[in-house]
Motif scaffolding. Structure first.
Motif, PDB file in Angstrom:
ATOM      1  N   ARG A  10       1.187  -1.452  -0.165  1.00  0.00           N
ATOM      2  CA  ARG A  10      -0.530  -0.135   0.371  1.00  0.00           C
ATOM      3  C   ARG A  10       0.763   1.331   0.183  1.00  0.00           C
ATOM      4  O   ARG A  10       0.575   2.813   0.369  1.00  0.00           O
ATOM      5  N   ALA A  11       1.627   1.370   0.523  1.00  0.00           N
ATOM      6  CA  ALA A  11       2.826   2.572   0.165  1.00  0.00           C
ATOM      7  C   ALA A  11       2.837   2.381  -0.843  1.00  0.00           C
ATOM      8  O   ALA A  11       3.063   4.124  -1.603  1.00  0.00           O
ATOM      9  N   TRP A  12       3.263   1.812  -1.855  1.00  0.00           N
ATOM     10  CA  TRP A  12       3.070   2.748  -3.462  1.00  0.00           C
ATOM     11  C   TRP A  12       1.494   3.784  -3.280  1.00  0.00           C
ATOM     12  O   TRP A  12       1.487   4.811  -4.565  1.00  0.00           O
ATOM     13  N   LEU A  13       0.688   3.674  -2.821  1.00  0.00           N
ATOM     14  CA  LEU A  13      -0.128   4.478  -2.373  1.00  0.00           C
ATOM     15  C   LEU A  13       0.141   6.048  -2.604  1.00  0.00           C
ATOM     16  O   LEU A  13      -0.325   7.139  -3.143  1.00  0.00           O
ATOM     17  N   GLY A  14       1.307   6.011  -1.497  1.00  0.00           N
ATOM     18  CA  GLY A  14       1.905   7.120  -1.322  1.00  0.00           C
ATOM     19  C   GLY A  14       2.502   8.514  -2.494  1.00  0.00           C
ATOM     20  O   GLY A  14       2.701   9.312  -2.302  1.00  0.00           O
ATOM     21  N   VAL A  15       3.012   7.356  -3.668  1.00  0.00           N
ATOM     22  CA  VAL A  15       3.240   7.956  -4.916  1.00  0.00           C
ATOM     23  C   VAL A  15       1.710   8.321  -5.999  1.00  0.00           C
ATOM     24  O   VAL A  15       2.179   9.373  -6.642  1.00  0.00           O
ATOM     25  N   LEU A  16       0.716   7.945  -5.000  1.00  0.00           N
ATOM     26  CA  LEU A  16      -0.016   7.853  -6.382  1.00  0.00           C
ATOM     27  C   LEU A  16      -0.385  10.187  -6.761  1.00  0.00           C
ATOM     28  O   LEU A  16      -0.805  10.182  -7.730  1.00  0.00           O
ATOM     29  N   PRO A  17      -0.073  11.217  -5.832  1.00  0.00           N
ATOM     30  CA  PRO A  17      -0.888  11.659  -5.789  1.00  0.00           C
ATOM     31  C   PRO A  17       0.159  12.587  -6.829  1.00  0.00           C
ATOM     32  O   PRO A  17      -0.016  13.756  -7.952  1.00  0.00           O
ATOM     33  N   VAL A  18       1.721  12.499  -6.718  1.00  0.00           N
ATOM     34  CA  VAL A  18       2.463  12.853  -7.584  1.00  0.00           C
ATOM     35  C   VAL A  18       2.385  12.279  -9.396  1.00  0.00           C
ATOM     36  O   VAL A  18       1.923  12.824 -10.621  1.00  0.00           O
ATOM     37  N   LEU A  19       1.765  10.978  -9.405  1.00  0.00           N
ATOM     38  CA  LEU A  19       1.824  10.133 -10.596  1.00  0.00           C
ATOM     39  C   LEU A  19       0.725  10.643 -10.771  1.00  0.00           C
ATOM     40  O   LEU A  19       0.172  11.252 -12.656  1.00  0.00           O
ATOM     41  N   LEU A  20      -0.410  11.472 -10.537  1.00  0.00           N
ATOM     42  CA  LEU A  20      -1.379  11.972 -11.224  1.00  0.00           C
ATOM     43  C   LEU A  20      -1.208  13.430 -11.794  1.00  0.00           C
ATOM     44  O   LEU A  20      -1.677  14.091 -12.915  1.00  0.00           O
ATOM     45  N   ILE A  21      -0.469  13.733 -10.554  1.00  0.00           N
ATOM     46  CA  ILE A  21      -0.347  15.835 -11.454  1.00  0.00           C
ATOM     47  C   ILE A  21       0.924  15.596 -11.921  1.00  0.00           C
ATOM     48  O   ILE A  21       0.322  16.269 -13.198  1.00  0.00           O
ATOM     49  N   VAL A  22       1.893  14.597 -12.107  1.00  0.00           N
ATOM     50  CA  VAL A  22       2.359  14.667 -13.840  1.00  0.00           C
ATOM     51  C   VAL A  22       2.148  14.291 -14.628  1.00  0.00           C
ATOM     52  O   VAL A  22       1.920  14.799 -15.913  1.00  0.00           O
ATOM     53  N   ALA A  23       0.383  13.231 -14.473  1.00  0.00           N
ATOM     54  CA  ALA A  23      -0.103  12.864 -15.627  1.00  0.00           C
ATOM     55  C   ALA A  23      -1.016  13.865 -16.634  1.00  0.00           C
ATOM     56  O   ALA A  23      -1.189  14.147 -17.296  1.00  0.00           O
ATOM     57  N   PHE A  24      -1.759  14.665 -15.138  1.00  0.00           N
ATOM     58  CA  PHE A  24      -2.788  15.341 -15.886  1.00  0.00           C
ATOM     59  C   PHE A  24      -1.542  16.872 -16.586  1.00  0.00           C
ATOM     60  O   PHE A  24      -2.305  17.884 -17.335  1.00  0.00           O
ATOM     61  N   SER A  25      -0.514  16.923 -15.954  1.00  0.00           N
ATOM     62  CA  SER A  25       0.492  18.751 -16.139  1.00  0.00           C
ATOM     63  C   SER A  25       1.339  17.872 -17.253  1.00  0.00           C
ATOM     64  O   SER A  25       1.254  19.002 -17.925  1.00  0.00           O
ATOM     65  N   ALA A  26       1.282  17.169 -17.479  1.00  0.00           N
ATOM     66  CA  ALA A  26       2.217  16.620 -18.951  1.00  0.00           C
ATOM     67  C   ALA A  26       2.313  15.814 -19.582  1.00  0.00           C
ATOM     68  O   ALA A  26       2.297  16.012 -21.151  1.00  0.00           O
ATOM     69  N   VAL A  27       2.433  14.139 -18.731  1.00  0.00           N
ATOM     70  CA  VAL A  27       2.087  13.522 -19.742  1.00  0.00           C
ATOM     71  C   VAL A  27       1.247  12.864 -20.514  1.00  0.00           C
ATOM     72  O   VAL A  27       1.088  12.676 -22.187  1.00  0.00           O
ATOM     73  N   ILE A  28      -0.405  13.093 -20.165  1.00  0.00           N
ATOM     74  CA  ILE A  28      -1.214  12.825 -20.768  1.00  0.00           C
ATOM     75  C   ILE A  28      -1.261  14.321 -22.212  1.00  0.00           C
ATOM     76  O   ILE A  28      -1.631  14.371 -22.956  1.00  0.00           O
ATOM     77  N   PRO A  29      -1.368  15.218 -21.858  1.00  0.00           N
ATOM     78  CA  PRO A  29      -1.491  16.906 -22.864  1.00  0.00           C
ATOM     79  C   PRO A  29      -0.507  15.990 -23.993  1.00  0.00           C
ATOM     80  O   PRO A  29      -0.871  16.082 -24.717  1.00  0.00           O
ATOM     81  N   LEU A  30       0.739  15.371 -23.324  1.00  0.00           N
ATOM     82  CA  LEU A  30       1.993  15.529 -24.030  1.00  0.00           C
ATOM     83  C   LEU A  30       1.514  14.291 -25.367  1.00  0.00           C
ATOM     84  O   LEU A  30       1.571  14.469 -26.998  1.00  0.00           O
ATOM     85  N   MET A  31       0.493  13.276 -24.707  1.00  0.00           N
ATOM     86  CA  MET A  31      -0.007  12.067 -25.919  1.00  0.00           C
ATOM     87  C   MET A  31      -1.454  12.384 -26.430  1.00  0.00           C
ATOM     88  O   MET A  31      -1.730  11.447 -27.727  1.00  0.00           O
ATOM     89  N   THR A  32      -1.952  13.573 -25.733  1.00  0.00           N
ATOM     90  CA  THR A  32      -3.127  14.668 -26.685  1.00  0.00           C
ATOM     91  C   THR A  32      -2.182  14.821 -28.265  1.00  0.00           C
ATOM     92  O   THR A  32      -2.575  14.328 -29.174  1.00  0.00           O
ATOM     93  N   VAL A  33      -1.367  15.516 -28.182  1.00  0.00           N
ATOM     94  CA  VAL A  33      -0.782  16.098 -28.947  1.00  0.00           C
ATOM     95  C   VAL A  33       0.356  14.995 -29.776  1.00  0.00           C
ATOM     96  O   VAL A  33       0.044  15.262 -31.121  1.00  0.00           O
ATOM     97  N   VAL A  34       0.709  13.712 -30.258  1.00  0.00           N
ATOM     98  CA  VAL A  34       1.559  12.601 -30.362  1.00  0.00           C
ATOM     99  C   VAL A  34       0.165  12.118 -31.184  1.00  0.00           C
ATOM    100  O   VAL A  34       0.140  11.728 -31.862  1.00  0.00           O
ATOM    101  N   ASN A  35      -0.998  12.383 -30.154  1.00  0.00           N
ATOM    102  CA  ASN A  35      -1.999  11.358 -30.876  1.00  0.00           C
ATOM    103  C   ASN A  35      -2.880  12.046 -32.338  1.00  0.00           C
ATOM    104  O   ASN A  35      -2.937  12.012 -32.829  1.00  0.00           O
ATOM    105  N   TYR A  36      -3.075  13.568 -31.517  1.00  0.00           N
ATOM    106  CA  TYR A  36      -3.375  14.341 -33.319  1.00  0.00           C
ATOM    107  C   TYR A  36      -2.369  14.666 -34.674  1.00  0.00           C
ATOM    108  O   TYR A  36      -2.321  14.525 -35.440  1.00  0.00           O
TER     109      TYR A  36
END
Lengths: 294, 373
Positions: A10-36
Motif C-alpha cells: 500500500r506504500a505505493w499509494l503514497g506516490v499516487l498524488p505525484v503520478l496524478l499531477i504529472v499525468a494531468f500536467s505533462a503526460v496526458i497533454p503530450l500524448m494528446t499532441v502525439v495523438n493529433y
C-alpha cells in the motif's frame, strides 16, 4: 529488527498524488499532441489516421527549415553574448556591502517584467519615429528602422533579449562566485597568479555548475521564444524574425491545422530535448573523466 | 628565505578604538621554525594577515631581509601560505597544482619547464605523494589535499617565508601527527622560514624552535618551548600552556607571610604559580607548623591517566585553603580524603609578570637551617 521490516504494497499509494499531477500536467497533454500528430483532423467527427505523414511534411517544409535555422542562429547569438556578459557583470559586482544589495535588486528588475511588456517597451523604445533609441540612432546619422530592415530587426531583438536575460546569468554567476572562499583568492595572489589565471583556475571551476544551469535555461527559453518577437516585430519584416514558436502558433491557432501543428510540436520538443541532452552530456562527461583516474 | 623583522608593528581596524594588535617588535631568524600561539581573539590571525599582505599596518614596519615590505602586496613579498582547509586549484591535477606557483612567475624567475618538472618531482618525493601526481584534487582525502597544499607552498626555492594558518584543523586526529612530522622534517631539510599559527599548544610546542604566546593583541613571551613551559613570563602563559595549566595562589589569601618569606619570595609579589607536577600529595602531618609551601585540602576528584610501576598516576583535584588545586603524579588518595599539598617548586609573579623561580625548602631543611642560627 532489520529482518522484520514491515512490508506493505500500500506504500505505493503514497506516490499516487505525484503520478496524478504529472499525468494531468505533462503526460496526458503530450500524448494528446502525439495523438493529433498522426491524424488528419477535418472536423470533430471526421479524422483519418495518416501515420508519419505530417512529420515527413513538416521536416520537408522550407518555411519550417528556415524558421529552424533562424531559431538556432538566434539562440546561439544570445547565448554567446549573455553568458560572457553575465559572468563579466557578476565579477564586477562588489562582494559585500550596501551596493551589492542595491545592484542585485536593479539587476533583477528586467526579470520581473512580464514578457509582453518587455516586447512593448522595446517596440516603443526602438521606433524610429518616437522611440528614444530609434530616434537617437537616426539623429546620429544611422538610418535605423527595425520595421523595414531585417538586420535592424534582428539587432533589436538580440539587444532586447540580452537586456532581458543577462541579469539571470549575472545573478546565477554571482551566486557561484560568492561560493569561492576568500582563501582561494589569497592563495592565488600569493602564488603570483594573473587576473586571467584567477578567473580560469579559481573562479571557473566554481562557476561550472551554475553555468550549466544558466546555459540550459537560456538555451531552452530562447529556443521557445514567442511573446517578445511577436510584440516587437510580429515576425517581420517579411519572415525575417519568424521563429519556430511563432510559425507554430500561426499554424495551430491561425489556420487550425491541428495535425501538422501537433507533429511540429513534437519535433520542436524533441529538438530542445536533444540540444539540452547533448550539452549536458558533453559538459558532464568532462567531469566524469576526472573521477575515473582512481 | 628571509629574516623577518617586525618593528613596532601595530594594527587597528578602522573605526575601532581598541587596537587589535598593540605595537610589537620581533625578529624571526632565517630558516627558523616559529610558532604564534594564542586563544582565538588574541590577534594572531591579524598578525598573520599583516605578514601575508592582506592588511596594511597602521603603525610600524615589516622588514624582510632589511627591506620594508609593509605596503607591498602578498605576491611581491614572495611568501607562501597554507590555510586552515586545503586550498587547491580544483580543475588542475596534483602535479599542475604543485607547478602553479612556479609557472605563474615564469616570466620573472626564469624557470624552464624541465626545472619545474624537477622541482615537482623533488617536493612530491619529500612528501611521498608521487603516486598522487596525476590525480585531481577531488579524488584525494583531506589529509592528502593538505599535503599537496603544503607541497605547493614549498615549491618556490626562494620563498621568503611559509605561513601556516592552523594547517591541521581540517585533518582528522589520527593523521594529524603524521602531517605534523612531515612538516617539521621538511622545515628542517629545506631550511625554510616557517611561521605556524595555532591555538593548539601541542602543535606549537612540538613544531617550533621558538614560540610567541599571544593574548589580547600582545606577545606575552617569545622563547623556546621549554622556556615557555618552565619559565612563563606572564601568568597567562603559565595558565594557557600545559594541560592542565599552572595552579595560581594569591599570596595574601593563603599561607603565612613567613612561609613565603622563608622561600625568598619578593615582598611585592602578589601571586605564586606552580605546575601540577611540581607538587606532591602527603598525608596530613600532625604538626602543621612547617613553613614549607603546603596547604591542606580535600580531594574533589581524581583523573587517572595511566599507571606507573603498577600504581595509578594522574591528576588529583583538591579544594584547599588556597583554592582549587591540581596535582599531577601518583594518585594515593580517594575522593573526600583530607590531604596535604606540598609544593617543591614554584614561581612568584609581580603584576602578573614573572619574578623568580623558587625551590621550596622541605621542612627538614627548614629545621636544619633554624638549628644553625
Amino acid at each position: 529488527m532489520a529482518t522484520n521490516k514491515p512490508y506493505d504494497n500500500r506504500a505505493w499509494l503514497g506516490v499516487l498524488p505525484v503520478l496524478l499531477i504529472v499525468a494531468f500536467s505533462a503526460v496526458i497533454p503530450l500524448m494528446t499532441v502525439v495523438n493529433y500528430s498522426v491524424q488528419d483532423i477535418l472536423d470533430f467527427n471526421s479524422r483519418f489516421y495518416v501515420g508519419l505523414d505530417w512529420y515527413r511534411e513538416t521536416l520537408q517544409d522550407p518555411r519550417f527549415i528556415d524558421a529552424f535555422g533562424r531559431q538556432v542562429l538566434f539562440s546561439f547569438s544570445v547565448l554567446a553574448i549573455e553568458i560572457p556578459l553575465g559572468i563579466l557583470v557578476a565579477r564586477g559586482l562588489p562582494k559585500s556591502g550596501v551596493w551589492t544589495s542595491i545592484l542585485l535588486i536593479l539587476l533583477a528588475v528586467p526579470l520581473l517584467i512580464p514578457w509582453n511588456v518587455v516586447g512593448t517597451i522595446w517596440q516603443i523604445y526602438a521606433r524610429s519615429d518616437i522611440g528614444l533609441l530609434g530616434v537617437g540612432l537616426n539623429e546620429l546619422g544611422l538610418a535605423f528602422n527595425y520595421t523595414s530592415n531585417p538586420t535592424h530587426a534582428w539587432l533589436t531583438l538580440i539587444a532586447m533579449d540580452v537586456w532581458h536575460w543577462t541579469s539571470l546569468v549575472a545573478l546565477l554567476s554571482f551566486a557561484g562566485l560568492t561560493s569561492v572562499p576568500p582563501a582561494y583568492y589569497q592563495a592565488a595572489e600569493l602564488d603570483g597568479a594573473s587576473k586571467w589565471q584567477v578567473f580560469r583556475y579559481v573562479e571557473m571551476p566554481r562557476l561550472g555548475g551554475v553555468l550549466v544551469i544558466a546555459v540550459l535555461l537560456r538555451l531552452m527559453d530562447s529556443f521557445m521564444i514567442y511573446t517578445e518577437p511577436f510584440v516587437l516585430t510580429g515576425g517581420g519584416p517579411g519572415n525575417a524574425t519568424t521563429f519556430l514558436s511563432q510559425y507554430l502558433a500561426t499554424m495551430a491557432v491561425g489556420q487550425f491545422d491541428l495535425g501538422p501543428a501537433a507533429a511540429f510540436s513534437v519535433i520542436y520538443f524533441l529538438f530542445i530535448l536533444l540540444f539540452c541532452w547533448i550539452f549536458y552530456n558533453s559538459v558532464m562527461s568532462d567531469d566524469n573523466e576526472a573521477q575515473h583516474h582512481d | 628565505m628571509a629574516t623577518i623583522m617586525l618593528d613596532e608593528l601595530g594594527f587597528a581596524y578602522p573605526g575601532v578604538l581598541e587596537p587589535t594588535l598593540l605595537p610589537l617588535s620581533l625578529e624571526i631568524k632565517d630558516g627558523e621554525a616559529f610558532a604564534l600561539l594564542g586563544a582565538s581573539g588574541a590577534g594572531k590571525t591579524t598578525l598573520l594577515n599583516l605578514l601575508s599582505g592582506l592588511l596594511v599596518p597602521t603603525t610600524g614596519r615589516i622588514l624582510f631581509d632589511g627591506v620594508d615590505v609593509s605596503t607591498q602586496s602578498g605576491s611581491q613579498r614572495n611568501l607562501a601560505q597554507v590555510f586552515q582547509f586545503p586550498v587547491l586549484y580544483e580543475s588542475l591535477c596534483v602535479a599542475d597544482n604543485l607547478a602553479f606557483p612556479l609557472r605563474a612567475r615564469k616570466a620573472t624567475n626564469g624557470f624552464s619547464a624541465s626545472d619545474i618538472q624537477a622541482r615537482v618531482a623533488k617536493i612530491a618525493g619529500e612528501l611521498s605523494i608521487e603516486n598522487l601526481l596525476k590525480l585531481k584534487p577531488k579524488t584525494l582525502s583531506l589529509f592528502e589535499k593538505q599535503l599537496v597544499a603544503i607541497g605547493r607552498a614549498l615549491m618556490r626555492p626562494n620563498v621568503s617565508v611559509v605561513l601556516l594558518d592552523e594547517p591541521l584543523t581540517a585533518v582528522e586526529p589520527r593523521t594529524k601527527w603524521q602531517l605534523r612530522q612531515s612538516l617539521k622534517r621538511l622545515q628542517e631539510e629545506l631550511g625554510v622560514t616557517m611561521i605556524y599559527v595555532t591555538h593548539d599548544q601541542t602543535e606549537a610546542l612540538t613544531f617550533a624552535d621558538r614560540v610567541a604566546v599571544m593574548a589580547d593583541g600582545r606577545i606575552l613571551q617569545t622563547a623556546s618551548p621549554q622556556q615557555v613551559y618552565e619559565h612563563p613570563a606572564h601568568e597567562f602563559v603559565g595558565f594557557f600552556i600545559g594541560s592542565p595549566g599552572m595552579n595560581f595562589v594569591a599570596i595574601k589569601s593563603a599561607g603565612s607571610e613567613q612561609m613565603y618569606a622563608a622561600n625568598g619570595v619578593d615582598q611585592s609579589a602578589q601571586r605564586i604559580g606552580f605546575r601540577p607536577e611540581w607538587a606532591r600529595l602527603e598525608n596530613v602531618s600532625a604538626a602543621c607548623t612547617s613553613p614549607a609551601v603546603r596547604w591542606q585540602g580535600k580531594v574533589l576528584h581524581c583523573q587517572i591517566l595511566g599507571t606507573q610501576a603498577g600504581a595509578p598516576v594522574g591528576i588529583t583535584t583538591l579544594a584547599s585553603e588556597a583554592g582549587e588545586l591540581k596535582v599531577r603524579g601518583a594518585i594515593n588518595a580517594i575522593v573526600g580524603d583530607e590531604i596535604e599539598v606540598v609544593v617543591d617548586r614554584f614561581i612568584s609573579f609581580i603584576d602578573e609578570e614573572y619574578c623568580a623561580t623558587h625551590h621550596a625548602q622541605s621542612s627538614t631543611d627548614y629545621l636544619a637551617n633554624t638549628a644553625d642560627e
